[in-house]
Design a protein around this motif. Structure first.
Motif, PDB file in Angstrom:
ATOM      1  N   ALA A 236       0.739  -1.181  -0.063  1.00 29.15           N
ATOM      2  CA  ALA A 236       0.040  -0.078   0.191  1.00 29.15           C
ATOM      3  C   ALA A 236       0.711   1.317   0.006  1.00 29.15           C
ATOM      4  O   ALA A 236       0.482   2.254  -0.559  1.00 29.15           O
ATOM      5  N   ALA A 237       1.955   1.300   0.634  1.00 29.55           N
ATOM      6  CA  ALA A 237       2.825   2.615   0.964  1.00 29.55           C
ATOM      7  C   ALA A 237       3.305   2.984  -0.357  1.00 29.55           C
ATOM      8  O   ALA A 237       3.016   4.101  -0.601  1.00 29.55           O
ATOM      9  N   PRO A 238       3.679   2.302  -1.249  1.00 24.80           N
ATOM     10  CA  PRO A 238       4.235   2.944  -2.890  1.00 24.80           C
ATOM     11  C   PRO A 238       3.148   3.243  -3.325  1.00 24.80           C
ATOM     12  O   PRO A 238       3.364   4.481  -3.766  1.00 24.80           O
ATOM     13  N   VAL A 239       1.921   2.477  -3.307  1.00 26.26           N
ATOM     14  CA  VAL A 239       0.908   3.081  -4.250  1.00 26.26           C
ATOM     15  C   VAL A 239       0.389   4.654  -3.547  1.00 26.26           C
ATOM     16  O   VAL A 239       0.293   5.296  -4.717  1.00 26.26           O
ATOM     17  N   ILE A 240       0.164   4.459  -2.521  1.00 25.29           N
ATOM     18  CA  ILE A 240      -0.296   5.907  -1.975  1.00 25.29           C
ATOM     19  C   ILE A 240       0.712   7.180  -2.216  1.00 25.29           C
ATOM     20  O   ILE A 240       0.406   8.040  -2.645  1.00 25.29           O
ATOM     21  N   GLY A 241       2.079   6.570  -2.084  1.00 22.37           N
ATOM     22  CA  GLY A 241       3.122   7.712  -2.465  1.00 22.37           C
ATOM     23  C   GLY A 241       2.927   8.085  -3.921  1.00 22.37           C
ATOM     24  O   GLY A 241       3.264   9.231  -4.254  1.00 22.37           O
ATOM     25  N   MET A 242       3.110   7.030  -4.808  1.00 25.67           N
ATOM     26  CA  MET A 242       2.956   7.624  -6.258  1.00 25.67           C
ATOM     27  C   MET A 242       1.771   8.624  -6.453  1.00 25.67           C
ATOM     28  O   MET A 242       1.773   9.210  -7.233  1.00 25.67           O
ATOM     29  N   ALA A 243       0.563   7.989  -5.829  1.00 23.06           N
ATOM     30  CA  ALA A 243      -0.736   8.971  -6.098  1.00 23.06           C
ATOM     31  C   ALA A 243      -0.517  10.422  -5.572  1.00 23.06           C
ATOM     32  O   ALA A 243      -0.806  11.160  -6.288  1.00 23.06           O
ATOM     33  N   GLU A 244       0.183  10.348  -4.363  1.00 20.72           N
ATOM     34  CA  GLU A 244       0.501  11.866  -3.870  1.00 20.72           C
ATOM     35  C   GLU A 244       1.599  12.505  -4.676  1.00 20.72           C
ATOM     36  O   GLU A 244       1.413  13.658  -4.852  1.00 20.72           O
ATOM     37  N   GLY A 245       2.380  11.607  -5.501  1.00 21.20           N
ATOM     38  CA  GLY A 245       3.310  12.543  -6.340  1.00 21.20           C
ATOM     39  C   GLY A 245       2.539  13.043  -7.393  1.00 21.20           C
ATOM     40  O   GLY A 245       2.986  14.153  -7.807  1.00 21.20           O
ATOM     41  N   ALA A 246       1.888  12.348  -8.014  1.00 21.31           N
ATOM     42  CA  ALA A 246       1.005  12.689  -9.144  1.00 21.31           C
ATOM     43  C   ALA A 246       0.130  13.930  -8.769  1.00 21.31           C
ATOM     44  O   ALA A 246      -0.075  15.132  -9.542  1.00 21.31           O
ATOM     45  N   ARG A 354       0.252   4.724 -14.748  1.00 24.54           N
ATOM     46  CA  ARG A 354       0.747   3.508 -15.187  1.00 24.54           C
ATOM     47  C   ARG A 354       1.327   2.537 -14.043  1.00 24.54           C
ATOM     48  O   ARG A 354       0.940   1.493 -14.180  1.00 24.54           O
ATOM     49  N   ASN A 355       2.140   3.109 -13.307  1.00 26.56           N
ATOM     50  CA  ASN A 355       2.573   2.589 -12.207  1.00 26.56           C
ATOM     51  C   ASN A 355       1.260   1.663 -11.116  1.00 26.56           C
ATOM     52  O   ASN A 355       1.492   0.658 -10.814  1.00 26.56           O
ATOM     53  N   ILE A 356       0.553   2.681 -10.899  1.00 26.48           N
ATOM     54  CA  ILE A 356      -0.491   2.354  -9.997  1.00 26.48           C
ATOM     55  C   ILE A 356      -1.447   1.191 -10.379  1.00 26.48           C
ATOM     56  O   ILE A 356      -1.685   0.312  -9.805  1.00 26.48           O
ATOM     57  N   HIS A 357      -1.792   1.416 -11.792  1.00 25.54           N
ATOM     58  CA  HIS A 357      -2.585   0.241 -12.398  1.00 25.54           C
ATOM     59  C   HIS A 357      -1.746  -0.940 -12.701  1.00 25.54           C
ATOM     60  O   HIS A 357      -2.468  -1.906 -12.579  1.00 25.54           O
ATOM     61  N   THR A 358      -0.706  -1.139 -12.747  1.00 26.50           N
ATOM     62  CA  THR A 358       0.555  -2.264 -12.785  1.00 26.50           C
ATOM     63  C   THR A 358       0.270  -2.855 -11.435  1.00 26.50           C
ATOM     64  O   THR A 358      -0.109  -4.210 -11.152  1.00 26.50           O
ATOM     65  N   VAL A 359       0.240  -1.959 -10.241  1.00 30.57           N
ATOM     66  CA  VAL A 359       0.227  -2.767  -9.039  1.00 30.57           C
ATOM     67  C   VAL A 359      -1.217  -3.182  -8.845  1.00 30.57           C
ATOM     68  O   VAL A 359      -1.196  -4.290  -8.051  1.00 30.57           O
ATOM     69  N   GLN A 360      -2.215  -2.580  -9.145  1.00 33.34           N
ATOM     70  CA  GLN A 360      -3.486  -3.243  -9.105  1.00 33.34           C
ATOM     71  C   GLN A 360      -3.861  -4.487  -9.611  1.00 33.34           C
ATOM     72  O   GLN A 360      -4.783  -5.112  -9.454  1.00 33.34           O
ATOM     73  N   ALA A 361      -2.827  -4.798 -10.786  1.00 38.66           N
ATOM     74  CA  ALA A 361      -3.116  -6.034 -11.494  1.00 38.66           C
ATOM     75  C   ALA A 361      -2.630  -7.293 -10.337  1.00 38.66           C
ATOM     76  O   ALA A 361      -2.921  -8.329 -10.821  1.00 38.66           O
ATOM     77  N   PHE A 362      -1.802  -7.036  -9.433  1.00 43.05           N
ATOM     78  CA  PHE A 362      -1.198  -7.880  -8.657  1.00 43.05           C
ATOM     79  C   PHE A 362      -2.175  -8.387  -7.632  1.00 43.05           C
ATOM     80  O   PHE A 362      -3.108  -8.316  -7.364  1.00 43.05           O
ATOM     81  N   GLY A 363      -1.831  -9.911  -7.365  1.00 43.11           N
ATOM     82  CA  GLY A 363      -2.888 -10.564  -6.675  1.00 43.11           C
ATOM     83  C   GLY A 363      -3.153 -10.167  -5.234  1.00 43.11           C
ATOM     84  O   GLY A 363      -4.158 -10.252  -4.667  1.00 43.11           O
TER      85      GLY A 363
END
Length: 388
Positions: A236-246, A354-363
């Motif tokens: 979760a932490a990287p995804v939230i960080g990516m979104a905050e960067g955007a 792109r990064n976040i939607h890639t993570v969303q595909a992970f199990g």
């Protein structure tokens, strides 16, 4: 020590941000970035103090990951999982830990946990062979954790194991070419009939119930949190960080354009655009606050040497998938209302998208199944799934 690491990491964030587009093109984080991250202590945050690590608390670690991810999503993901692999190694028998960390606390460990290899128990250990995918940062690592299923004589699953293997015993097939997270270099690893001594193996079960052999040497709070809860925070932490960067990139760009015409209105006077910004900010705050609350409660139970309640363990997984989905939805809205400039390859917003939607595909981010698990737990029906 974790807070000081975070401060030192802050000094290299501009450089990591400048290298983000190049990491995408190269499909790998640069050696220079890895060396800088090691120098500021980013890779030793979850390494035991007895081995020269910081042994930081989980909240300090994920806060650091979050900030790195806001600068470069791939770099943040790499730091997060290198950290988790070090944490996992801290649960292994001490002999295995010492073999890795005798080179120093910045020794990097990649992992491919899916049990895709073939495992045979032999005298003194195991023989493994096969192919493992998704080995994040493997070209920077000296060791690898590989998942394997030990079967009974009739072929039924007997035990899920993780094997610690030196990278010199493995072959890397450089095949990482993806839509997002392009810089993490999660290539395939191949082993050909490799012998692994028993002390370099660890069953999955003790990582769930607090009986892992490494706890004899590493008895601190950090290592008394269940493995799935640590994995959830690391996801979760990287995804939230990516979104905050955007979010920061878009708001910063729009502030430079206040008063300019946009969709018939001047930038800043369009209430619909402003509402999207407000909604995204609220969603990102809510996502992070859930993660913080969960880590604080996990830590409190561990500090008191109490079993982690199943209700909390289920909630940690629920909050992880909901937080990542909420962050993804926020970036979707920002992306859709950011203007044509943001679709250029390498722009921080399209890269985060792109990064976040890639993570969303992970199990680990399967929203429906995780929410169904949580709901079943609330109704006291069904068994506890393994990743809780």
């Amino acid at each position: 020590m974790g807070d000081r690491t975070r401060e030192r990491v802050g000094g290299i964030l501009p450089t990591l941000r400048d290298r983000a587009a190049q990491a995408d093109r190269d499909r790998e984080i640069s050696r220079a970035s890895v060396e800088q991250l090691a120098e500021v202590g980013a890779f030793r945050m979850l390494v035991p103090q007895r081995c020269g690590g910081s042994e930081s608390d989980l909240l300090a670690f994920v806060e650091t990951v979050r900030e790195i991810s806001g600068a470069c999503g791939s770099t943040g993901w790499l730091v997060s999982w290198f950290g988790v692999h070090s944490w996992h190694l801290g649960l292994f028998p001490v002999k295995a830990q010492d073999e890795v960390w005798e080179a120093g606390p910045d020794a990097l460990v990649t992992a491919a946990y899916a049990a895709t290899g073939h495992v045979v128990e032999v005298r003194g250990g195991y023989r493994i062979q096969g192919r493992w995918s998704w080995a994040t940062g493997c070209q920077h690592a000296g060791w690898a954790l590989l998942g394997g299923m030990l079967s009974t004589q009739d072929g039924a699953p007997a035990d899920l194991l993780t094997f610690l293997v030196p990278m010199t015993d493995l072959r890397v097939e450089a095949n990482w070419d993806t839509v997002g997270l392009r810089g993490i270099g999660s290539h395939d690893l191949v082993a050909d009939d490799l012998y692994v001594p028993a002390h370099r193996s660890l069953s999955f079960a003790p990582c769930l119930d607090g009986t892992a052999p490494g706890l004899e040497a590493n008895s601190g709070v950090l290592y008394r949190v269940p493995l799935p809860s640590v994995f959830a925070a690391a996801t979760a932490a990287p995804v939230i960080g990516m979104a905050e960067g955007a979010y920061a990139a878009l708001v910063g760009w729009l502030r430079t354009r206040l008063g300019m015409a946009w969709s018939g209105l001047t930038t800043g006077s369009d209430d619909f655009s402003n509402a999207y910004i407000g909604g995204a900010a609220a969603d990102l705050d809510a996502s992070w606050l859930q993660i913080v609350r969960d880590l604080q409660e996990l830590t409190r139970h561990a500090e008191n040497d109490e079993p982690i309640p199943w209700a909390l363990r289920r909630r940690v997984r629920r909050d992880q998938v909901v937080a990542t989905r909420r962050a993804a939805d926020a970036v979707d809205r920002l992306f859709e209302h950011s203007g044509g400039e943001m679709v250029r390859m390498g722009h921080p917003i399209e890269q985060a998208w792109r990064n976040i939607h890639t993570v969303q595909a992970f199990g680990m981010n399967d929203l429906d199944r995780t929410l169904a698990m949580y709901g079943a737990g609330e109704l006291n029906v069904g068994a506890h799934p393994p990743m809780v």
